[in-house]
Scaffold this active site. Structure first.
Site, PDB file in Angstrom:
ATOM      1  CB  SER A  32      -0.906  -0.014   1.231  1.00  8.52           C
ATOM      2  OG  SER A  32      -0.178  -0.378   2.368  1.00  8.52           O
ATOM      3  CG  HIS A  65      -3.068  -0.906  -3.117  1.00  4.74           C
ATOM      4  ND1 HIS A  65      -3.449   0.369  -2.829  1.00  4.74           N
ATOM      5  CD2 HIS A  65      -3.042  -1.572  -1.913  1.00  4.74           C
ATOM      6  CE1 HIS A  65      -3.632   0.485  -1.521  1.00  4.74           C
ATOM      7  NE2 HIS A  65      -3.397  -0.673  -0.952  1.00  4.74           N
ATOM      8  CD  GLU A  97      -4.435   3.039  -5.533  1.00  2.00           C
ATOM      9  OE1 GLU A  97      -4.504   4.266  -5.610  1.00  2.00           O
ATOM     10  OE2 GLU A  97      -3.866   2.448  -4.584  1.00  2.00           O
ATOM     11  CG  ASN A 130      -3.248   3.759   1.157  1.00  2.00           C
ATOM     12  OD1 ASN A 130      -4.378   3.906   1.618  1.00  2.00           O
ATOM     13  ND2 ASN A 130      -2.668   2.585   1.077  1.00  2.00           N
TER      14      ASN A 130
HETATM   15  N1  3HC Z   1     -17.537 -10.666   2.913  1.00  2.00           N
HETATM   16  C1  3HC Z   1     -18.852 -10.732   2.679  1.00  2.00           C
HETATM   17  N2  3HC Z   1     -19.739  -9.891   3.218  1.00  2.00           N
HETATM   18  C2  3HC Z   1     -19.253  -8.916   4.016  1.00  2.00           C
HETATM   19  C3  3HC Z   1     -17.874  -8.779   4.297  1.00  2.00           C
HETATM   20  C4  3HC Z   1     -16.989  -9.708   3.691  1.00  2.00           C
HETATM   21  N3  3HC Z   1     -15.662  -9.671   3.884  1.00  2.00           N
HETATM   22  N4  3HC Z   1     -17.700  -7.719   5.119  1.00  2.00           N
HETATM   23  C5  3HC Z   1     -18.913  -7.192   5.358  1.00  2.00           C
HETATM   24  N5  3HC Z   1     -19.834  -7.913   4.680  1.00  2.00           N
HETATM   25  C6  3HC Z   1     -21.277  -7.707   4.649  1.00  2.00           C
HETATM   26  C7  3HC Z   1     -21.825  -7.481   6.033  1.00  2.00           C
HETATM   27  O1  3HC Z   1     -22.009  -8.701   6.697  1.00  2.00           O
HETATM   28  C8  3HC Z   1     -23.127  -6.787   5.764  1.00  2.00           C
HETATM   29  O2  3HC Z   1     -24.112  -7.733   5.463  1.00  2.00           O
HETATM   30  P1  3HC Z   1     -25.620  -7.486   5.945  1.00  2.00           P
HETATM   31  O3  3HC Z   1     -26.081  -6.290   5.148  1.00  2.00           O
HETATM   32  O4  3HC Z   1     -26.293  -8.751   5.585  1.00  2.00           O
HETATM   33  O5  3HC Z   1     -25.539  -7.225   7.414  1.00  2.00           O
HETATM   34  C9  3HC Z   1     -22.812  -5.966   4.511  1.00  2.00           C
HETATM   35  O6  3HC Z   1     -21.597  -6.513   3.940  1.00  2.00           O
HETATM   36  C10 3HC Z   1     -22.588  -4.538   4.821  1.00  2.00           C
HETATM   37  O7  3HC Z   1     -21.682  -4.476   5.896  1.00  2.00           O
HETATM   38  P2  3HC Z   1     -21.951  -3.682   7.220  1.00  2.00           P
HETATM   39  O8  3HC Z   1     -23.408  -3.606   7.518  1.00  2.00           O
HETATM   40  O9  3HC Z   1     -21.024  -4.210   8.268  1.00  2.00           O
HETATM   41  O10 3HC Z   1     -21.460  -2.246   6.988  1.00  2.00           O
HETATM   42  P3  3HC Z   1     -21.433  -1.292   5.753  1.00  2.00           P
HETATM   43  O11 3HC Z   1     -22.738  -1.201   5.060  1.00  2.00           O
HETATM   44  O12 3HC Z   1     -20.811  -0.081   6.310  1.00  2.00           O
HETATM   45  O13 3HC Z   1     -20.419  -1.929   4.708  1.00  2.00           O
HETATM   46  C11 3HC Z   1     -18.112  -1.704   4.280  1.00  2.00           C
HETATM   47  C12 3HC Z   1     -19.168  -2.379   5.086  1.00  2.00           C
HETATM   48  C13 3HC Z   1     -18.225  -2.090   2.806  1.00  2.00           C
HETATM   49  C14 3HC Z   1     -16.794  -2.191   4.823  1.00  2.00           C
HETATM   50  C15 3HC Z   1     -18.264  -0.132   4.377  1.00  2.00           C
HETATM   51  O14 3HC Z   1     -18.376   0.241   5.717  1.00  2.00           O
HETATM   52  C16 3HC Z   1     -17.131   0.598   3.783  1.00  2.00           C
HETATM   53  O15 3HC Z   1     -17.037   0.770   2.578  1.00  2.00           O
HETATM   54  N6  3HC Z   1     -16.198   1.080   4.651  1.00  2.00           N
HETATM   55  C17 3HC Z   1     -15.022   1.773   4.217  1.00  2.00           C
HETATM   56  C18 3HC Z   1     -13.973   0.754   3.897  1.00  2.00           C
HETATM   57  C19 3HC Z   1     -12.755   1.387   3.321  1.00  2.00           C
HETATM   58  O16 3HC Z   1     -12.609   2.594   3.228  1.00  2.00           O
HETATM   59  N7  3HC Z   1     -11.813   0.532   2.931  1.00  2.00           N
HETATM   60  C20 3HC Z   1     -10.575   0.963   2.389  1.00  2.00           C
HETATM   61  C21 3HC Z   1      -9.602   0.982   3.484  1.00  2.00           C
HETATM   62  S1  3HC Z   1      -8.047   1.575   2.906  1.00  2.00           S
HETATM   63  C22 3HC Z   1      -7.299   0.212   2.287  1.00  2.00           C
HETATM   64  O17 3HC Z   1      -7.801  -0.876   2.301  1.00  2.00           O
HETATM   65  C23 3HC Z   1      -5.966   0.432   1.713  1.00  2.00           C
HETATM   66  C24 3HC Z   1      -4.903  -0.246   2.527  1.00  2.00           C
HETATM   67  O18 3HC Z   1      -3.743  -0.186   1.772  1.00  2.00           O
HETATM   68  C25 3HC Z   1      -4.684   0.407   3.871  1.00  2.00           C
END
Ligand code: 3HC
Length: 284
Positions: free
Chosen positions: A119, A140, A152, A190
Site C-alpha cells: 500500500s 493494490h 490500483e 493512500n
Molecule cells: N464478505 C462478505 N460480506 C461482508 C464482508 C466480507 N468480507 N464484510 C462485510 N460484509 C457484509 C456485512 O455482513 C453486511 O451484510 P448485511 O447487510 O447482511 O448485514 C454488509 O456486507 C454490509 O456491511 P456492514 O453492515 O457491516 O457495513 P457497511 O454497510 O458499512 O459496509 C463496508 C461495510 C463495505 C466495509 C463499508 O463500511 C465501507 O465501505 N467502509 C469503508 C472501507 C474502506 O474505506 N476501505 C478501504 C480501506 S483503505 C485500504 O484498504 C488500503 C490499505 O492499503 C490500507
C-alpha cells in the site's frame, strides 16, 4: 499472457480476500503461508465471507463450493512454481517483501508475473531484487477485498506493456474497477487517505471532539461509509503507522508524521478491530 493459476503469498486479511475473489472468478489459487494454521484461518475467513454471499443470493451454494475447491493452501514456496501470476500480500515491511520475492524468483517459471499488494512501498525498489523487474507491477486491493470495487494497478519504470495489460486484465476479471498509478508511495488512494486519517488522530488527541462525534461528523457531513477513527480501527492502527513511517521517510513532510497517540496505541497493542481494541472496544 493467459493467467490461469494464481499464487498468493500471505493469507491474512488482504491475501485471503484476494484468494477469495480469484477463486470465485474461476482461477486456481495456491495460497502460501509460513504455517498451515495461518492459511487454514484465512480459508475459514473465505468460507464465512462466501456463506454471506450465498445468504444474500449473490452466489449459489454450488458456486461457493466450486470456489472453495479451487483453493489450495501450502507452506512451500516451491508449490508456486508453475503459477502464471504471483501476488504478495504480507506485512508492510520492505525486507519481508523482498525476502518473499527472492524466494519466489528462484522457484517460479520465467514467465510468471509478480505483483505486490503493497500500500505504500515503492514497487520498483522491491522488483530490483528479482531477475524480472519488467514482469513486476503493483496490484493494490482494498479492505474488505470481496466488497471494495477498486484495484490500483501500478507500473514501475521497468514494467513492460504485456505485464501491465495482463495485470489490469486480471484485476478486471475478478470484478474490480482499475485505476492506474505511477510507482510513487501511496499511489492515488493512500496518498490522499493517510494524511486525512492522521489528521483525525491529531484532532482527537487535541481534544477537538469525542471519537464518536469526529466519526459522525465525517460520516454524515461528507457521506463517508465509516468515520476516520472507525476506519483506522478497521484497517489496523499498526498498518497505518507503518504506512505513515514509510511516507515520512520518502517525502520528509510533516503531514505524514505519525501523531504521538497513534504510536502509543500501536506500542500498547491497541491495533483496532483485529486486537479487540483501538479507538473503540470490540471485546464484546
Ligand atoms: N464478505 C462478505 N460480506 C461482508 C464482508 C466480507 N468480507 N464484510 C462485510 N460484509 C457484509 C456485512 O455482513 C453486511 O451484510 P448485511 O447487510 O447482511 O448485514 C454488509 O456486507 C454490509 O456491511 P456492514 O453492515 O457491516 O457495513 P457497511 O454497510 O458499512 O459496509 C463496508 C461495510 C463495505 C466495509 C463499508 O463500511 C465501507 O465501505 N467502509 C469503508 C472501507 C474502506 O474505506 N476501505 C478501504 C480501506 S483503505 C485500504 O484498504 C488500503 C490499505 O492499503 C490500507
Amino acid at each position: 499472457m493467459e493467467i490461469k493459476k494464481v499464487g498468493i503469498i500471505g493469507c491474512g486479511q488482504m491475501g485471503s480476500g484476494i484468494a477469495q475473489v480469484s477463486a470465485v472468478a474461476g482461477y486456481s489459487v495456491i495460497s502460501r503461508e509460513i504455517e498451515d494454521a495461518f492459511w487454514q484461518k484465512g480459508f475459514a475467513r473465505i468460507e464465512k465471507s462466501l456463506a454471506k454471499f450465498v445468504e444474500k443470493g449473490k452466489l449459489t451454494a454450488a458456486q461457493k463450493e466450486e470456489a472453495m475447491g479451487r483453493l489450495i493452501g501450502t507452506t512451500k514456496m516451491t508449490d508456486l512454481a508453475d503459477c502464471d501470476l504471483v501476488i504478495e500480500a504480507v506485512i508492510e515491511n520492505a525486507d519481508e517483501k523482498v525476502k518473499m520475492f527472492k524466494e519466489a524468483d528462484k522457484t517460479c517459471k520465467p514467465e510468471t508475473i509478480f505483483a505486490s499488494n503493497t500500500s505504500s512501498l515503492p514497487i520498483g525498489d522491491i522488483a530490483a531484487h528479482t531477475s524480472r523487474p519488467q514482469q513486476f507491477c503493483g496490484l493494490h486491493f482494498f479492505n474488505p477485498v470481496p466488497l471494495m470495487k477498486l484495484v490500483e494497478v501500478v507500473r514501475t519504470i521497468s514494467t513492460d506493456d504485456a505485464t501491465y495489460q495482463a495485470a489490469k486484465g486480471f484485476a478486471e476479471s475478478v470484478g474490480k474497477v482499475v485505476v492506474t498509478a505511477k510507482d510513487s508511495p501511496g499511489f492515488i488512494v493512500n496518498l490522499l487517505l493517510v494524511p486525512y486519517l492522521l489528521d483525525a488522530v491529531r484532532a482527537f488527541e487535541a481534544g477537538l471532539a469525542s471519537r464518536e462525534d469526529i466519526d459522525t461528523g465525517m460520516k454524515l457531513g461528507c457521506g463517508h461509509p465509516m468515520g476516520p477513527l472507525t476506519l483506522l480501527d478497521f484497517i489496523g492502527l499498526d498498518t497505518i503507522y507503518y504506512i505513515a513511517e514509510i511516507f515520512f521517510d520518502e517525502f520528509k513532510d510533516g503531514r505524514y508524521a505519525s501523531p504521538p497517540l497513534l504510536k502509543r496505541m500501536v506500542n500498547a497493542g491497541l491495533l483496532g478491530k483485529k486486537s479487540g481494541r483501538g479507538f473503540y472496544d470490540y471485546s464484546a
